[in-house]
Design a protein around this motif. Structure first.
Motif, short mmCIF file in Angstrom:
data_model
loop_
_atom_site.label_atom_id
_atom_site.label_comp_id
_atom_site.label_asym_id
_atom_site.label_seq_id
_atom_site.Cartn_x
_atom_site.Cartn_y
_atom_site.Cartn_z
N LEU A 232 -23.91 46.88 -7.45
CA LEU A 232 -24.71 45.69 -6.87
C LEU A 232 -24.09 44.20 -7.08
CD1 LEU A 232 -27.25 44.75 -5.23
CD2 LEU A 232 -28.62 44.85 -7.24
N PHE A 233 -23.86 44.05 -8.37
CA PHE A 233 -23.36 42.91 -8.78
C PHE A 233 -22.01 42.51 -7.89
CE2 PHE A 233 -25.75 43.24 -12.86
CZ PHE A 233 -26.78 42.40 -12.26
N GLU A 234 -21.22 43.73 -7.87
CA GLU A 234 -19.95 43.55 -7.46
C GLU A 234 -20.07 43.19 -5.92
OE1 GLU A 234 -15.91 45.94 -6.43
OE2 GLU A 234 -17.02 46.59 -8.19
N MET A 235 -20.90 43.82 -5.17
CA MET A 235 -21.12 43.89 -3.62
C MET A 235 -21.84 42.55 -3.28
SD MET A 235 -22.06 47.77 -2.72
CE MET A 235 -21.16 49.08 -2.87
N GLU A 236 -22.69 42.06 -4.12
CA GLU A 236 -23.14 40.79 -3.87
C GLU A 236 -22.00 39.61 -3.95
OE1 GLU A 236 -27.70 41.11 -5.10
OE2 GLU A 236 -26.51 40.46 -6.58
N LYS A 237 -21.21 39.81 -4.79
CA LYS A 237 -20.25 38.75 -4.88
C LYS A 237 -19.48 38.71 -3.78
CE LYS A 237 -19.68 38.44 -10.11
NZ LYS A 237 -18.67 38.67 -11.15
#
Length: 331
Positions: A232-237
């Motif tokens: 999630l964190f990577e995709m949000e970035k």
């Protein structure tokens, strides 16, 4: 005539043990013989040399990292200087992964795993071999770490007070190479069979965020439980680009079914390894359970909200979504 892989003899480390194993997982060097020596004349007859020779030149298949001025890293995003393991992986990693998984070289999964395997497995070996502290600090460690892969490889070397032949040391090196290589392959298969499927689930949930929460898109629903935070964190970035947009548009609650068939509402933390949430569940719900919680929220089938407000539960998907939707509007 078989090709020759050259590396140094004597005391061995994890990086060249793994480098040799990886080379044996390539089409070019799969059937190669191994020469362990520091004799320049003998090394000059080798088709590829790792961890010795004082030269880094991929065109000549020379992969040493000990020479003055060597500062090669995996890419511009990494600062850790490469060891012989990192050098071999940088140049042959795509092929190794594709071959091991039976995938074509140009496959997107191969490239994704190529970078992930470096981050999760190879970089630590590069740092260890080059004497780079994981934490740039002068603090003394609280305990001794003697079970890492480099430590276990190191223990395969002859003891200081053992008298062994060169052939026996070479035999121990092959054990070390197999040990390091088997853990690399385990990492590759885990990432392919568990990490990538979890990534797909999170991607699907993010793509449907407006269906789960039409008003703000700050709730996502996973079709099944999986490790979701890193993805999630990577995709949000990638999707939202900067921290200010993540703060105002990022996901706040993740819903998923648990092993009993009930549904969970979990808060997204501000950091993947932290305990502070972007938005906790309402404080008035914390520590309340079952019928009392259903009456308090006005939502049927509530099960619990943790005392710290980071997670809650409901018997149904609809109930969990109602809890998350209501929590968006509350302090």
């Amino acid at each position: 005539m078989a090709k020759l892989i050259g590396t140094h003899n004597g005391h061995f480390h994890c990086d060249e043990a793994l480098a040799v194993f990886m080379l044996k997982k390539t089409a070019q060097f799969a059937e190669a013989d191994l020469v362990r020596t520091r004799d320049p004349a003998k090394l000059s007859t080798c088709d590829i040399v790792v961890d010795v020779g004082g030269v880094y030149d991929p065109n000549l298949h020379r992969y040493d990292h000990h020479q003055r001025g060597f500062e090669e890293t995996f890419d511009k995003a990494h600062k850790t200087k490469l060891s012989s393991a990192g050098l071999v992986y940088k140049h042959f990693g795509h092929e190794i992964i594709a071959w091991e998984l039976g995938l074509p070289m140009g496959n997107d999964e191969v490239d994704l795993l190529y970078h992930k395997v470096y981050d999760d497995f190879i970089e630590a070996l590069d740092g260890n071999d080059n004497g780079i502290n994981q934490y740039p600090s002068d603090l003394e460690p609280a305990y001794k770490e003697a079970t890492s892969l480099p430590s276990r490889v190191g223990k395969l070397n002859p003891w200081w007070n053992q008298k062994v032949s060169d052939a026996q040391v070479d035999e121990q090196f092959l054990k070390a190479s197999q040990l390091a290589g088997s853990e690399l392959l385990e990492t590759i298969h885990y990432l392919h069979k568990a990490w990538l499927p979890a990534r797909s689930l999170v991607a699907q949930a993010l793509a449907g965020r407006k269906e789960a929460d039409p008003a703000s898109g700050r709730i996502i629903i996973l079709s099944q439980a999986c490790p979701w935070k890193e993805h999630l964190f990577e995709m949000e970035k990638h999707l939202l680009k900067d921290e200010s947009r993540i703060a105002t548009e990022g996901v706040l609650y993740v819903l998923y079914p648990d092993e009993s068939g009930n549904w969970r509402v979990q808060c997204v933390p501000k950091k993947s390894a932290g305990f502070e949430n972007r938005k906790s569940l309402p404080s008035s719900w914390c520590g309340v359970r079952d019928e009392e919680l259903s009456k308090l929220t006005g939502i049927p089938d509530c099960i619990f909200v943790h005392a710290s407000g980071f997670i809650g539960g409901n018997k149904t998907k609809e109930g969990a979504l109602a809890m998350a939707t209501k929590a968006l509007t509350m302090d």
